[in-house]
Design a protein around this motif. Structure first.
Motif, PDB file in Angstrom:
ATOM      1  N   ALA A  80    -121.886 -66.605  36.057  1.00 48.65           N
ATOM      2  CA  ALA A  80    -121.298 -65.285  36.325  1.00 48.65           C
ATOM      3  C   ALA A  80    -120.659 -65.243  37.709  1.00 48.65           C
ATOM      4  O   ALA A  80    -119.578 -64.665  37.896  1.00 48.65           O
ATOM      5  CB  ALA A  80    -122.364 -64.202  36.207  1.00 48.65           C
ATOM      6  N   GLY A  81    -121.323 -65.853  38.688  1.00 51.27           N
ATOM      7  CA  GLY A  81    -120.749 -65.890  40.027  1.00 51.27           C
ATOM      8  C   GLY A  81    -119.475 -66.713  40.071  1.00 51.27           C
ATOM      9  O   GLY A  81    -118.465 -66.292  40.655  1.00 51.27           O
ATOM     10  N   ILE A  82    -119.483 -67.882  39.429  1.00 47.68           N
ATOM     11  CA  ILE A  82    -118.300 -68.734  39.399  1.00 47.68           C
ATOM     12  C   ILE A  82    -117.152 -68.036  38.678  1.00 47.68           C
ATOM     13  O   ILE A  82    -115.975 -68.211  39.029  1.00 47.68           O
ATOM     14  CB  ILE A  82    -118.628 -70.082  38.731  1.00 47.68           C
ATOM     15  CG1 ILE A  82    -119.595 -70.873  39.632  1.00 47.68           C
ATOM     16  CG2 ILE A  82    -117.376 -70.889  38.463  1.00 47.68           C
ATOM     17  CD1 ILE A  82    -120.109 -72.153  38.991  1.00 47.68           C
ATOM     18  N   ALA A  83    -117.488 -67.208  37.688  1.00 46.26           N
ATOM     19  CA  ALA A  83    -116.452 -66.500  36.922  1.00 46.26           C
ATOM     20  C   ALA A  83    -115.649 -65.545  37.793  1.00 46.26           C
ATOM     21  O   ALA A  83    -114.515 -65.192  37.451  1.00 46.26           O
ATOM     22  CB  ALA A  83    -117.085 -65.742  35.761  1.00 46.26           C
ATOM     23  N   THR A  84    -116.226 -65.100  38.914  1.00 46.98           N
ATOM     24  CA  THR A  84    -115.494 -64.205  39.827  1.00 46.98           C
ATOM     25  C   THR A  84    -114.730 -64.980  40.906  1.00 46.98           C
ATOM     26  O   THR A  84    -114.124 -64.372  41.779  1.00 46.98           O
ATOM     27  CB  THR A  84    -116.456 -63.218  40.519  1.00 46.98           C
ATOM     28  OG1 THR A  84    -117.361 -63.949  41.363  1.00 46.98           O
ATOM     29  CG2 THR A  84    -117.245 -62.408  39.498  1.00 46.98           C
ATOM     30  N   LEU A  85    -114.757 -66.311  40.843  1.00 48.99           N
ATOM     31  CA  LEU A  85    -114.138 -67.136  41.880  1.00 48.99           C
ATOM     32  C   LEU A  85    -112.642 -66.864  42.078  1.00 48.99           C
ATOM     33  O   LEU A  85    -112.139 -67.017  43.196  1.00 48.99           O
ATOM     34  CB  LEU A  85    -114.370 -68.612  41.571  1.00 48.99           C
ATOM     35  CG  LEU A  85    -114.241 -69.607  42.730  1.00 48.99           C
ATOM     36  CD1 LEU A  85    -115.158 -69.216  43.870  1.00 48.99           C
ATOM     37  CD2 LEU A  85    -114.532 -71.021  42.260  1.00 48.99           C
ATOM     38  N   PRO A 112    -120.401 -62.633  44.786  1.00 48.90           N
ATOM     39  CA  PRO A 112    -120.993 -62.991  43.490  1.00 48.90           C
ATOM     40  C   PRO A 112    -121.171 -64.490  43.298  1.00 48.90           C
ATOM     41  O   PRO A 112    -122.124 -64.926  42.655  1.00 48.90           O
ATOM     42  CB  PRO A 112    -119.977 -62.423  42.485  1.00 48.90           C
ATOM     43  CG  PRO A 112    -119.283 -61.324  43.215  1.00 48.90           C
ATOM     44  CD  PRO A 112    -119.198 -61.801  44.641  1.00 48.90           C
ATOM     45  N   VAL A 113    -120.251 -65.301  43.867  1.00 50.35           N
ATOM     46  CA  VAL A 113    -120.356 -66.748  43.709  1.00 50.35           C
ATOM     47  C   VAL A 113    -121.583 -67.279  44.438  1.00 50.35           C
ATOM     48  O   VAL A 113    -122.404 -68.021  43.873  1.00 50.35           O
ATOM     49  CB  VAL A 113    -119.083 -67.448  44.233  1.00 50.35           C
ATOM     50  CG1 VAL A 113    -119.185 -68.958  44.042  1.00 50.35           C
ATOM     51  CG2 VAL A 113    -117.852 -66.904  43.532  1.00 50.35           C
ATOM     52  N   SER A 114    -121.722 -66.919  45.713  1.00 48.50           N
ATOM     53  CA  SER A 114    -122.859 -67.396  46.489  1.00 48.50           C
ATOM     54  C   SER A 114    -124.165 -66.830  45.949  1.00 48.50           C
ATOM     55  O   SER A 114    -125.199 -67.522  45.909  1.00 48.50           O
ATOM     56  CB  SER A 114    -122.689 -67.028  47.969  1.00 48.50           C
ATOM     57  OG  SER A 114    -122.440 -65.655  48.119  1.00 48.50           O
ATOM     58  N   GLY A 115    -124.143 -65.575  45.502  1.00 52.08           N
ATOM     59  CA  GLY A 115    -125.338 -64.997  44.900  1.00 52.08           C
ATOM     60  C   GLY A 115    -125.756 -65.725  43.642  1.00 52.08           C
ATOM     61  O   GLY A 115    -126.940 -66.007  43.425  1.00 52.08           O
ATOM     62  N   THR A 126    -121.261 -57.404  48.183  1.00 56.00           N
ATOM     63  CA  THR A 126    -121.170 -57.821  46.778  1.00 56.00           C
ATOM     64  C   THR A 126    -122.123 -58.935  46.368  1.00 56.00           C
ATOM     65  O   THR A 126    -122.258 -59.208  45.182  1.00 56.00           O
ATOM     66  CB  THR A 126    -119.738 -58.284  46.464  1.00 56.00           C
ATOM     67  OG1 THR A 126    -119.363 -59.341  47.376  1.00 56.00           O
ATOM     68  CG2 THR A 126    -118.753 -57.139  46.598  1.00 56.00           C
ATOM     69  N   ILE A 127    -122.797 -59.589  47.327  1.00 56.34           N
ATOM     70  CA  ILE A 127    -123.676 -60.697  46.946  1.00 56.34           C
ATOM     71  C   ILE A 127    -124.810 -60.221  46.045  1.00 56.34           C
ATOM     72  O   ILE A 127    -125.299 -60.947  45.187  1.00 56.34           O
ATOM     73  CB  ILE A 127    -124.243 -61.412  48.197  1.00 56.34           C
ATOM     74  CG1 ILE A 127    -124.874 -62.744  47.800  1.00 56.34           C
ATOM     75  CG2 ILE A 127    -125.242 -60.528  48.939  1.00 56.34           C
ATOM     76  CD1 ILE A 127    -125.278 -63.603  49.004  1.00 56.34           C
ATOM     77  N   VAL A 128    -125.211 -58.963  46.218  1.00 53.43           N
ATOM     78  CA  VAL A 128    -126.308 -58.434  45.418  1.00 53.43           C
ATOM     79  C   VAL A 128    -125.878 -58.102  43.987  1.00 53.43           C
ATOM     80  O   VAL A 128    -126.720 -58.007  43.085  1.00 53.43           O
ATOM     81  CB  VAL A 128    -126.907 -57.178  46.100  1.00 53.43           C
ATOM     82  CG1 VAL A 128    -125.972 -55.975  45.950  1.00 53.43           C
ATOM     83  CG2 VAL A 128    -128.278 -56.842  45.535  1.00 53.43           C
ATOM     84  N   ASN A 129    -124.568 -57.964  43.746  1.00 52.99           N
ATOM     85  CA  ASN A 129    -124.109 -57.543  42.428  1.00 52.99           C
ATOM     86  C   ASN A 129    -124.547 -58.485  41.320  1.00 52.99           C
ATOM     87  O   ASN A 129    -124.947 -58.060  40.235  1.00 52.99           O
ATOM     88  CB  ASN A 129    -122.587 -57.403  42.411  1.00 52.99           C
ATOM     89  CG  ASN A 129    -122.109 -56.168  43.138  1.00 52.99           C
ATOM     90  OD1 ASN A 129    -122.531 -55.911  44.256  1.00 52.99           O
ATOM     91  ND2 ASN A 129    -121.246 -55.388  42.526  1.00 52.99           N
TER      92      ASN A 129
END
Length: 535
Positions: free
Chosen positions: A309-314, A160-163, A35-38
């Motif tokens: 956007a990444g933080i929003a999936t936290l 997603p957060v790390s990405g 998921t990091i690529v998403n």
């Protein structure tokens, strides 16, 4: 019989919780790349001019190869040594990550992602097999599997957060380059701490089964991803789908008749094994499909930058990490059946809620509640179902059992992106064409917008000022129609899985527990903390 060739059993028992920490780090590496690529998809779509189908393949090339090779990799680990396969896989993963980061177009990127899947397939089943070999007490093994599953779920959510954090400061290739130093740490720690183990009597290698499984799964996923472009009822789609199902059926028949099968399909006559495998597959089907859509929603529709956007999936990471240990405690108290069914029901509720979202839905309301329900459901499903699968097999077949568990996750996730993404594309394309054509947008621009929501919003930015606002709204609304439909598909799938769990999954799957020395109570929180810090 499984043997430990490098360490004595006594030494292994003493360091088993440190072994778990190393395995947590290794599984984190390969799972987070699902998921990091998403979160990088909109950036990749703009810079490489990628269509929705291209973006699906950027995600699915990794998971497809990953899933297709897991059975083979688990079998090789049983034969040649699980630690050896883990270390080889980490090296392959690092090298191919460098290749993906250097890609100059979508073809190169998709090829690089596929190559990364080879390394991931060697790593993933070895981690769970080594865990099963290190923890001989069923009670301790259940706890260790709960931590392992928690890190697996946490890694999916942390992607997603790390990405987003990386993309805030670096180019999109950084989401792959970050793997290299982490692999170096995992390699050194594994060399120092992990024991070697293998099956003493693995039997003959099933080459035909290996080829058949990869070909059948690959063709099925290709068909689903490309169906919107060819048409769901086109001759190409129907022919490919029929051929894929025929190949998978032939694989099952072949495996059933072999003395030393790659996959012992008779295991699926065991209700706990079959139902638990299906529960994991369908849970990850919904999760991966939804994450594919929601990361685009945050960036493209809501206009968030990559970090936001990444933080929003936290919430996925926080809730999954917090509830995974709780899920194992509940399983021990209430039984596997009710915990897994409750988890799938929670995921269904989350997807149903997401299906009512709009472009202007409040994040601190409907969106965060929906994601939290999905994450809670995943935590309750994953650990107990994994424990049920591994509890159905002898330790000597830990690699094969791990491969089945991992394959169900990856095939479920791969098909989730393929199906949910294709449902979205099937609705988005015609609706955005009708809406933009109705606004008088030129045909060439309309055709470009049809390729993906990213292309659609790029097109709107090049229109006359008076047309930009209504055109942007048309693109966003068409995407939301697809997101809502995709969420409903995910909800339907997990709802069926919840019903199946109640109907077929035994409540208690361990009749006898072997008495083993327990981990001192004071060390348990430290072990959990170490694994969590690895994530």
């Amino acid at each position: 019989m499984s043997t430990t060739t490098r360490e004595s059993k006594a030494t292994l028992h003493d360091r088993r919780w440190w072994v778990l920490v190393v395995l947590c780090l290794s599984v984190l590496l390969v799972t987070i790349d699902n998921t990091i690529v998403n979160v990088a998809l909109p950036t990749i779509g703009r810079q490489l001019s990628a269509s929705t189908s291209d973006l699906q393949w950027v995600v699915d090339a990794y998971t497809l190869v990953f899933a297709g090779l897991l059975l083979v990799a688990g079998n090789l680990g049983d034969r040649l040594g699980r630690r050896r396969m883990l270390q080889i896989g980490l090296v392959v993963f690092a090298i191919t990550s460098l290749g993906a980061a250097a890609a100059q177009n979508t073809v190169q990127l998709i090829a690089g992602r596929a190559a990364m899947g080879v390394g991931a397939a060697l790593v993933y089943p070895a981690t769970l097999a080594l865990l099963a070999n290190a923890f001989t007490s069923p009670r301790e093994r259940a706890t260790a599997i709960g931590i392992w599953s928690g890190v697996s779920g946490l890694a999916v959510a942390l992607g997603p957060v790390s990405g987003g954090l990386l993309l805030e400061h670096f180019a999109w290739g950084s989401v792959f380059l970050v793997n290299v130093p982490l692999v170096a740490v995992a390699l050194f720690a594994g060399w120092r701490l992990l024991p070697e183990s293998r099956d003493e009597r693995p039997g003959r290698f099933d080459l035909a089964g290996a080829v058949g499984s990869v070909a059948g799964v690959g063709l099925l996923v290709w068909t689903v991803i490309e169906a919107p472009a060819h048409g769901w009822t086109s001759a190409t789609t129907l022919t490919a789908l029929t051929l894929a199902l025929a190949m998978l059926a032939a694989f099952v028949v072949w495996e059933a008749g072999r003395r030393d099968p790659l996959l012992d399909v008779r295991l699926f006559t065991n209700p706990r094994f079959a139902t638990a495998s299906g529960a994991i597959a369908l849970a990850f089907f919904g999760l991966f499909g939804f994450i594919f859509l929601i990361t685009q929603y945050f960036q493209v529709v809501r206009g968030y930058d990559t970090l936001t956007a990444g933080i929003a999936t936290l919430p996925f990471a926080i809730v999954t990490g917090a509830l995974s240990p709780v899920a194992i405690l509940l399983m021990k108290r209430l039984g596997t059946k009710y915990v897994v069914a409750a988890g799938l029901a929670l995921m269904t509720a989350g997807f149903m809620l997401a299906s009512t979202s709009t472009a202007n839905s409040a994040y601190w309301g409907l969106i965060i509640i929906a994601m939290s329900l999905m994450a809670a459901g995943l935590a309750l499903t994953s650990g107990p179902a994994t424990d049920a699968i591994m509890g159905a097999l002898p330790t000597s077949k830990a690699g094969a059992g791990s491969a089945v568990n991992d394959t169900t996750r990856e095939i479920g996730g791969t098909l989730g992106v393929a199906v949910v993404g294709s449902v979205m594309s099937s609705l988005y394309g015609p609706r955005v064409v009708d809406a933009l054509a109705g606004l008088g947008v030129p045909t060439t621009a309309v055709n470009a917008a049809r390729e993906s929501v990213i292309a659609g919003l790029t097109v709107t930015g090049n229109l006359p000022q008076s047309m930009q606002a209504p055109a942007r709204a048309a693109v966003s609304n068409a995407f939301m129609d697809g997101l809502q439909a995709g969420s409903l598909v995910a909800a339907g799938v997990t709802a069926l899985a919840a019903i199946a769990a109640l109907a077929f999954l035994p409540s208690r799957h361990r009749a006898v527990e072997v008495a083993e020395p327990e981990l001192p109570e004071a060390l348990m929180p430290e072990t959990a903390r170490l694994c969590t810090s690895a994530a």
